[in-house]
Scaffold this motif. Structure first.
Motif, PDB file in Angstrom:
ATOM      1  N   ILE A 218      28.272 -37.600 -34.171  1.00 54.72           N
ATOM      2  CA  ILE A 218      27.144 -36.735 -34.528  1.00 54.72           C
ATOM      3  C   ILE A 218      25.851 -37.515 -34.303  1.00 54.72           C
ATOM      4  CG2 ILE A 218      26.013 -35.570 -36.460  1.00 54.72           C
ATOM      5  CD1 ILE A 218      28.896 -35.063 -37.530  1.00 54.72           C
ATOM      6  N   CYS A 219      24.996 -36.997 -33.432  1.00 46.80           N
ATOM      7  CA  CYS A 219      23.807 -37.736 -33.005  1.00 46.80           C
ATOM      8  C   CYS A 219      22.573 -37.340 -33.812  1.00 46.80           C
ATOM      9  CB  CYS A 219      23.534 -37.462 -31.522  1.00 46.80           C
ATOM     10  SG  CYS A 219      24.858 -38.008 -30.429  1.00 46.80           S
ATOM     11  N   HIS A 220      21.925 -38.358 -34.395  1.00 46.70           N
ATOM     12  CA  HIS A 220      20.646 -38.134 -35.070  1.00 46.70           C
ATOM     13  C   HIS A 220      19.554 -38.926 -34.362  1.00 46.70           C
ATOM     14  CE1 HIS A 220      21.361 -35.509 -38.449  1.00 46.70           C
ATOM     15  NE2 HIS A 220      22.532 -36.079 -38.611  1.00 46.70           N
ATOM     16  N   THR A 221      18.384 -38.338 -34.338  1.00 46.55           N
ATOM     17  CA  THR A 221      17.246 -38.887 -33.600  1.00 46.55           C
ATOM     18  C   THR A 221      16.194 -39.436 -34.550  1.00 46.55           C
ATOM     19  OG1 THR A 221      16.064 -36.769 -33.633  1.00 46.55           O
ATOM     20  CG2 THR A 221      17.641 -37.129 -31.820  1.00 46.55           C
ATOM     21  N   HIS A 222      15.196 -40.095 -33.974  1.00 45.65           N
ATOM     22  CA  HIS A 222      14.031 -40.504 -34.766  1.00 45.65           C
ATOM     23  C   HIS A 222      13.486 -39.295 -35.539  1.00 45.65           C
ATOM     24  CE1 HIS A 222      13.400 -44.425 -32.677  1.00 45.65           C
ATOM     25  NE2 HIS A 222      13.879 -43.785 -31.630  1.00 45.65           N
ATOM     26  N   PHE A 223      13.399 -38.175 -34.836  1.00 47.51           N
ATOM     27  CA  PHE A 223      12.800 -36.984 -35.425  1.00 47.51           C
ATOM     28  C   PHE A 223      13.627 -36.444 -36.592  1.00 47.51           C
ATOM     29  CE2 PHE A 223      11.764 -32.512 -35.828  1.00 47.51           C
ATOM     30  CZ  PHE A 223      10.390 -32.490 -35.694  1.00 47.51           C
TER      31      PHE A 223
END
Length: 554
Positions: A218-223
Motif C-alpha cells: 500500500i503506497c503512501h505519498t508525501h501528500f
C-alpha cells in the motif's frame, strides 16, 4: 428527506460539537482541510520538527529506562542518511527494516525520508516464504535487521538472489554494524534533507494484513501522510507518554511515529507485547497505550500483580478489530481511571478515519454514552454506507459497507493492479461493515470478507466473537462459516482457552447460544486450538484457519 434535498447538520447547534458537515442523498460531506502540505516534503517537515523539539524526550526504553531526546535521535537519523547516500542509495530507491521495536527501529524510516528514498518494512516473525514474497515485491537496496532476523534475511536474499546490503542492530562479524553508521561525521554539519521532487511521490510502502489473502504493498505519498495537520490527529496530548510495541512492519508504527515527531510526544518503547506477562508494559511510565482487543482482554483476564501501578495511565486506545460494548465495559472496570477510546483506521488511509477528540467535552460525552462508537465525521473525509447488493447509499441506522473519499488515502498498490480499490465513483471501498446513527456516530461491525451467510442471513463473526471473549475460560475466539449444502454455512467457533482454564464444547456452545438469535447459534460446533495461525500484524489468518478446519487438520 426527499431525494435530492440537502440536509445541513451543524453540530455545534445540535450538541455543541465543532465540525459542520452536510448530508446529500445519504452521503456525508465534511469541509476540506485548509492547510496544504509543505511542498518540500516529509523529510523537511520531520527535520524541522526534530529541531523544534530537540530538548524533549522522544523515546524511553520500557525495559531499561534509557531516555533518548529528539536531538540525539536526529543525530543518528542524519548520520544514517549520510551513510545511505555514500552507499549509492538514491532518490526513489527502496530501503527496508526487519526488527522488533527499540530505540533505533525508527531510524531507517526517518533517514529514508531525509534522502527521498522509500521505506518498506518486514517483520521478524515472518516465515521464509512470506518474507521472500514481500522482499521480492520491493527489492530493497539496504535492509536494517535486528540480531534475531539476520538468518531470516540472509536466507531471503539467497532465495531471491539480490545484492541487498544488510545492516545489523547489534553485534555482527559478517555484515555492517549499525553502530558504525552513527559515528560522528563532518558531513552532518552541513546536512539538509532532500526536497521532494513531487509531493505525490511515494514515501512508504506498507503491507496489508493478509488475513484473507496475499499481502499487498500500500503506497503512501508525501501528500497523503502530511495532508492532516496535528490538530486533526486527535491521538494524545503533548505531555503523553505513549506505549509502543508494534514492529516497523505494522501501519500503527508509522502512524505513531508521525504523530510523535510532529507533536513532540514521547514514546515508551517495548520490543513486543508479552502474552505470558501482559502487565509488564504498565510500569508507571505509560500514560497512554494503544492496545488491540486481544491484548486488552489478556490484561482483563490476567490478575494484576501487586507491584503494577496503573495510576499514570489515563488513556487507552483500541482498534484493529471490532469491539463490543460489553468488552469496553470490561476494560473500563479494569482501568477505571483511564479514558477508553476506539480508533478506527485502515492502512489505506493515513490517519484515523473518525474523530473523537479527547480535549472536547462533548466528544467525551459521546465516548461515555456510546462506548462502542468509532467516532464522528472527520475534517477532510467524506463518508457513505452502501447496500452490499446494490451499492446504494443508506441512511442512519442502516447497515452496509463503509466507503470514504479523502486526500489522505493511498495512491495505489505497489507494482500491482489497483483497479479494485475504488468504486466507479472514486470512493475507497473499505471492506468494513457498519452504520451510523442519528447523531452521525459511526459503528463498525466486521470485515465483509469475514462475514458469511446462514440461509439468507448475514452472520457477523465479530458480534459472536465478542460474546465468546467474555467467557472466563476463553483467551481468544474466532467464528467462521462451515459450508453446508442446504444452509450455505453453519457458524463454528474456534477457541483458544486461557492458561490452566477448562471448558467443554457443550459449555462454550451453550454460553453463546443462550445469548443470540436462532440463526447465530453455533450449528457448526466448537473446536479448541492451542494456537491460531496469525499474520505478522498479530491478526488471525482466517483463510488459513478455515482451510485447516476443512482439511481436518484441527
Amino acid at each position: 428527506m426527499d431525494n435530492g434535498d440537502i440536509a445541513f447538520v451543524v453540530l455545534h447547534l445540535k450538541i455543541n460539537f465543532i465540525l459542520d458537515y452536510k448530508i446529500v442523498d445519504n452521503v456525508i460531506y465534511t469541509p476540506d482541510i485548509k492547510q496544504q502540505p509543505d511542498a518540500r516534503g516529509i523529510g523537511w517537515v520531520y527535520y524541522e520538527s526534530f529541531l523544534k523539539h530537540s530538548d524533549r524526550i522522544a523515546q524511553i526504553d520500557g525495559l531499561t529506562g534509557q531516555e533518548d531526546t529528539f536531538g540525539s535521535l536526529l543525530e543518528r537519523c542524519v548520520r544514517t542518511a549520510i551513510w545511505l547516500k555514500t552507499e549509492g542509495v538514491q532518490y526513489g530507491d527502496i530501503i527496508s527494516v526487519c526488527t522488533y521495536n527499540h530505540l533505533n527501529s525508527c531510524v531507517p524510516h526517518v533517514s529514508s525520508m531525509f534522502i527521498g528514498a522509500k521505506i518498506a518494512a518486514l517483520d521478524p516473525s515472518m516465515s521464509l516464504r512470506d518474507a521472500t514474497y514481500l522482499f521480492k515485491m520491493v527489492m530493497p537496496k539496504v535492509i536494517f535487521v535486528g540480531e534475531e532476523s539476520v538468518k531470516l534475511i540472509e536466507d531471503v536474499i539467497q532465495e531471491v538472489g539480490s545484492k541487498t546490503t544488510i545492516v545489523v542492530f547489534g553485534a555482527t562479524k559478517k555484515h555492517i554494524s549499525f553502530s558504525e553508521l552513527v559515528k560522528k561525521s563532518v558531513d552532518e554539519l552541513n546536512f539538509k534533507p532532500t526536497a521532494a521532487r513531487s509531493i505525490n511521490d511515494i514515501v512508504a510502502i506498507m503491507f496489508s494484513s493478509g488475513t484473507t489473502g496475499l499481502s499487498k504493498g500500500i503506497c503512501h505519498t508525501h501528500f497523503s501522510i502530511l495532508r492532516p495537520d496535528t490538530k486533526t490527529m486527535y491521538l494524545a496530548p503533548t505531555s503523553a507518554k505513549m506505549f509502543s510495541s508494534d514492529s516497523p512492519y505494522w501501519n500503527i508504527f508509522l502512524l505513531i511515529l508521525n504523530h510523535t515527531i510532529q507533536s513532540g510526544v514521547t514514546q515508551v518503547v517495548y520490543p513486543r507485547f508479552d502474552p505470558e506477562n501482559p502487565w509488564a508494559i504498565l510500569n508507571g511510565k505509560v500514560t497512554m497505550a494503544f492496545l488491540n482487543i486481544s491484548q486488552l482482554m489478556m490484561l482483563c483476564n490476567t490478575p494484576k500483580p501487586d507491584y503494577i501501578d496503573t495510576s499514570a495511565l489515563d488513556m487507552i486506545l483500541t482498534g484493529g478489530s471490532p469491539i463490543s460494548e460489553k468488552q469496553i465495559t470490561k476494560v473500563r472496570s479494569q482501568f477505571p481511571n483511564a479514558l477508553v477510546r476506539i480508533i478506527y483506521g485502515q492502512t489505506e488511509v493515513f490517519e484515523s478515519i473518525f474523530c473523537l477528540d479527547w480535549s472536547n467535552p462533548k466528544h467525551l460525552e459521546i465516548i461515555e454514552k456510546k462506548p462502542n462508537s468509532c467516532g464522528l465525521p472527520k475534517l477532510g473525509i467524506n463518508y457513505k454506507i452502501v447496500d452490499l447488493e446494490t451499492g446504494k447509499p443508506l441512511g442512519a441506522n442502516q447497515k452496509g459497507e463503509l466507503r470514504v473519499k479523502t486526500e489522505m488515502q493511498l495512491s495505489g498498490y505497489y507494482n500491482m493492479d489497483s483497479s479494485g480499490i475504488w468504486d466507479e465513483d472514486g470512493w475507497l471501498k473499505t471492506g468494513d461493515y457498519g452504520y451510523y446513527d442519528e447523531d452521525c456516530c459511526f459503528y463498525i461491525s466486521d470485515r465483509i470478507k469475514e462475514m458469511f451467510k446462514y440461509q439468507y442471513w448475514h452472520i457477523v463473526p465479530a458480534v459472536l466473537e465478542s460474546i465468546l471473549m467474555t467467557h472466563p475460560a476463553v483467551s481468544r475466539a474466532v467464528v467462521i462459516g462451515i459450508p453446508h449444502e442446504i444452509d450455505d454455512n453453519h457458524p463454528m467457533a474456534v477457541v483458544q482457552l486461557r492458561k490452566n482454564a477448562n471448558a467443554t464444547e457443550l459449555e462454550i456452545k451453550k454460553y453463546l447460544d443462550d445469548q443470540v438469535e436462532d440463526r447465530q447459534k453455533l450449528r457448526g460446533g466448537v473446536k479448541f486450538v492451542k494456537d491460531f495461525p496469525i499474520t505478522t500484524s498479530q491478526k488471525v489468518n482466517r483463510w488459513k484457519l478455515k482451510q485447516m478446519i476443512l482439511k481436518n487438520e484441527i
